[in-house]
Enzyme design. Sequence first.
Site, mmCIF file in Angstrom:
data_model
loop_
_atom_site.group_PDB
_atom_site.id
_atom_site.type_symbol
_atom_site.label_atom_id
_atom_site.label_comp_id
_atom_site.label_asym_id
_atom_site.label_seq_id
_atom_site.Cartn_x
_atom_site.Cartn_y
_atom_site.Cartn_z
ATOM 1 N N SER A 122 0.870 -1.187 0.000
ATOM 2 C CA SER A 122 0.000 0.000 0.000
ATOM 3 C C SER A 122 0.899 1.227 0.000
ATOM 4 O O SER A 122 1.522 1.529 1.020
ATOM 5 C CB SER A 122 -0.872 0.037 1.255
ATOM 6 O OG SER A 122 -1.640 -1.126 1.363
ATOM 7 N N LYS A 139 -7.220 1.863 -2.723
ATOM 8 C CA LYS A 139 -6.830 1.458 -1.371
ATOM 9 C C LYS A 139 -6.850 2.662 -0.412
ATOM 10 O O LYS A 139 -7.311 2.554 0.722
ATOM 11 C CB LYS A 139 -5.436 0.819 -1.423
ATOM 12 C CG LYS A 139 -4.798 0.533 -0.082
ATOM 13 C CD LYS A 139 -5.471 -0.595 0.682
ATOM 14 C CE LYS A 139 -4.812 -0.769 2.050
ATOM 15 N NZ LYS A 139 -5.446 -1.817 2.839
ATOM 16 N N LYS A 176 0.652 5.850 8.077
ATOM 17 C CA LYS A 176 1.372 5.875 6.783
ATOM 18 C C LYS A 176 0.378 5.993 5.625
ATOM 19 O O LYS A 176 0.581 6.776 4.686
ATOM 20 C CB LYS A 176 2.202 4.594 6.701
ATOM 21 C CG LYS A 176 2.974 4.350 5.439
ATOM 22 C CD LYS A 176 2.372 3.393 4.457
ATOM 23 C CE LYS A 176 1.955 2.047 4.943
ATOM 24 N NZ LYS A 176 1.402 1.179 3.906
HETATM 25 P P1 NAD Z 1 5.718 -6.152 7.326
HETATM 26 O O1 NAD Z 1 6.529 -5.028 7.854
HETATM 27 O O2 NAD Z 1 5.252 -7.239 8.231
HETATM 28 O O3 NAD Z 1 6.516 -6.883 6.110
HETATM 29 C C1 NAD Z 1 7.338 -6.226 5.199
HETATM 30 C C2 NAD Z 1 8.485 -7.173 4.821
HETATM 31 O O4 NAD Z 1 9.281 -6.541 3.808
HETATM 32 C C3 NAD Z 1 9.430 -7.479 5.988
HETATM 33 O O5 NAD Z 1 9.610 -8.882 6.120
HETATM 34 C C4 NAD Z 1 10.744 -6.767 5.598
HETATM 35 O O6 NAD Z 1 11.900 -7.437 6.066
HETATM 36 C C5 NAD Z 1 10.649 -6.812 4.076
HETATM 37 N N1 NAD Z 1 11.461 -5.812 3.381
HETATM 38 C C6 NAD Z 1 11.544 -4.478 3.618
HETATM 39 N N2 NAD Z 1 12.370 -3.885 2.731
HETATM 40 C C7 NAD Z 1 12.802 -4.864 1.880
HETATM 41 C C8 NAD Z 1 13.652 -4.882 0.743
HETATM 42 N N3 NAD Z 1 14.227 -3.771 0.284
HETATM 43 N N4 NAD Z 1 13.876 -6.064 0.127
HETATM 44 C C9 NAD Z 1 13.301 -7.205 0.583
HETATM 45 N N5 NAD Z 1 12.474 -7.248 1.663
HETATM 46 C C10 NAD Z 1 12.226 -6.098 2.301
HETATM 47 O O7 NAD Z 1 4.465 -5.475 6.585
HETATM 48 P P2 NAD Z 1 3.043 -6.143 6.241
HETATM 49 O O8 NAD Z 1 2.115 -5.987 7.398
HETATM 50 O O9 NAD Z 1 3.269 -7.474 5.615
HETATM 51 O O10 NAD Z 1 2.510 -5.078 5.143
HETATM 52 C C11 NAD Z 1 3.010 -5.039 3.818
HETATM 53 C C12 NAD Z 1 2.143 -4.031 3.054
HETATM 54 O O11 NAD Z 1 0.765 -4.465 3.061
HETATM 55 C C13 NAD Z 1 2.152 -2.621 3.661
HETATM 56 O O12 NAD Z 1 2.156 -1.668 2.631
HETATM 57 C C14 NAD Z 1 0.837 -2.572 4.447
HETATM 58 O O13 NAD Z 1 0.312 -1.258 4.589
HETATM 59 C C15 NAD Z 1 -0.063 -3.434 3.579
HETATM 60 N N6 NAD Z 1 -1.185 -4.061 4.282
HETATM 61 C C16 NAD Z 1 -0.996 -4.604 5.528
HETATM 62 C C17 NAD Z 1 -2.086 -5.167 6.190
HETATM 63 C C18 NAD Z 1 -1.931 -5.762 7.581
HETATM 64 O O14 NAD Z 1 -2.955 -6.024 8.228
HETATM 65 N N7 NAD Z 1 -0.717 -5.996 8.049
HETATM 66 C C19 NAD Z 1 -3.367 -5.199 5.586
HETATM 67 C C20 NAD Z 1 -3.501 -4.678 4.293
HETATM 68 C C21 NAD Z 1 -2.402 -4.107 3.656
#
Ligand code: NAD
Length: 297
Positions: free
Chosen positions: A96, A171, A239
Amino acid sequence: MSQIGFIGLGIMGKPMARNLLKAGHSLVVYDIVPGPLAELVEAGAARAGSCREAAALAEIVITMLPDGPDVELAMAGADGVLAGARSGSIVVDMSSINPTVSQKIAAACAEKGVEFLDAPVSGGEPKAIDATLAIMVGGKPQIFAKAEPVLRAMGSSVTLTGPAGAGNVTKLANQIMVACNIAAMGEALVLATRAGLDPEVVFNAVKGGLAGSTVLNAKAPMVIGRNFKPGFRIRLHQKDLRNALLAAESMKVSLPFTAAVQQMLMALMNEGKGDLDHSGIVTFIERMAGIEVKKPS
Ligand code: NAD
């Protein structure tokens, strides 16, 4: 079945990648953190040593990262996705992020002969595990048609909403409605509690009427039960609203309610509440009234 590169195995990415494996796709995975990488390798994925490597053999490269700067970092440089992606392959960013960043990445992909879709999701970890996410997609219809079967292995609702960036605009619209709903619910329940009413009785009285909503049904019981375990974290919603305000500014649109709730979220993060569920927005309104929304003792 497709050869898929999957980058970002966090709360959302890990179960989404597992569902792609379950559907029979071949996966090459990468994350900067080793723990979740090892779990996916155990489940049958191949391990890449960089974003470039994850992209090099893939027909479709999926990224699921925290925010726009993380996606730009993963795309760029000698070890980035664009250094490895083959001409004709498709990059699908499911993070997102600010839609203007999606459009920038789409242009960088086009320069390399790589196609791009932005495909953020709604539904959180439980729906990521059950493969029932709502997926909102921006991009060209013919590229959407190619990627749709892969997206359907992760979501029960997959909708093309317009060109590149449109998935993230949709979104952000979703996130604005959810945040403002929670804040309005907070004001309503604080008022009712100060008036001496039982907030649970008030919730049950209104939930079947026009004020009823999925947000109210999910979040009012959490607030009344004083359970702020995430769910969706305050820092992620902050964010998303920041990205909504940045996108709105670039289009000269004012979003007064979004701005107010974004400020509340920022204040809550400074109080150390960034990892609470976003229903904790209510605690900001409670503090201004000097009262907690809970059953009368
Ligand atoms: P998270 O922080 O749990 O996971 C992100 C992952 O990306 C981590 O494992 C991190 O190590 C990895 N990462 C970061 N930079 C990197 C890079 N340069 N190369 C490789 N890996 C890298 O986040 P999440 O909760 O999984 O959310 C991911 C996205 O989905 C966000 O944009 C969030 O807003 C969106 N989202 C989350 C939810 C929720 O409930 N958690 C729901 C809908 C949407």
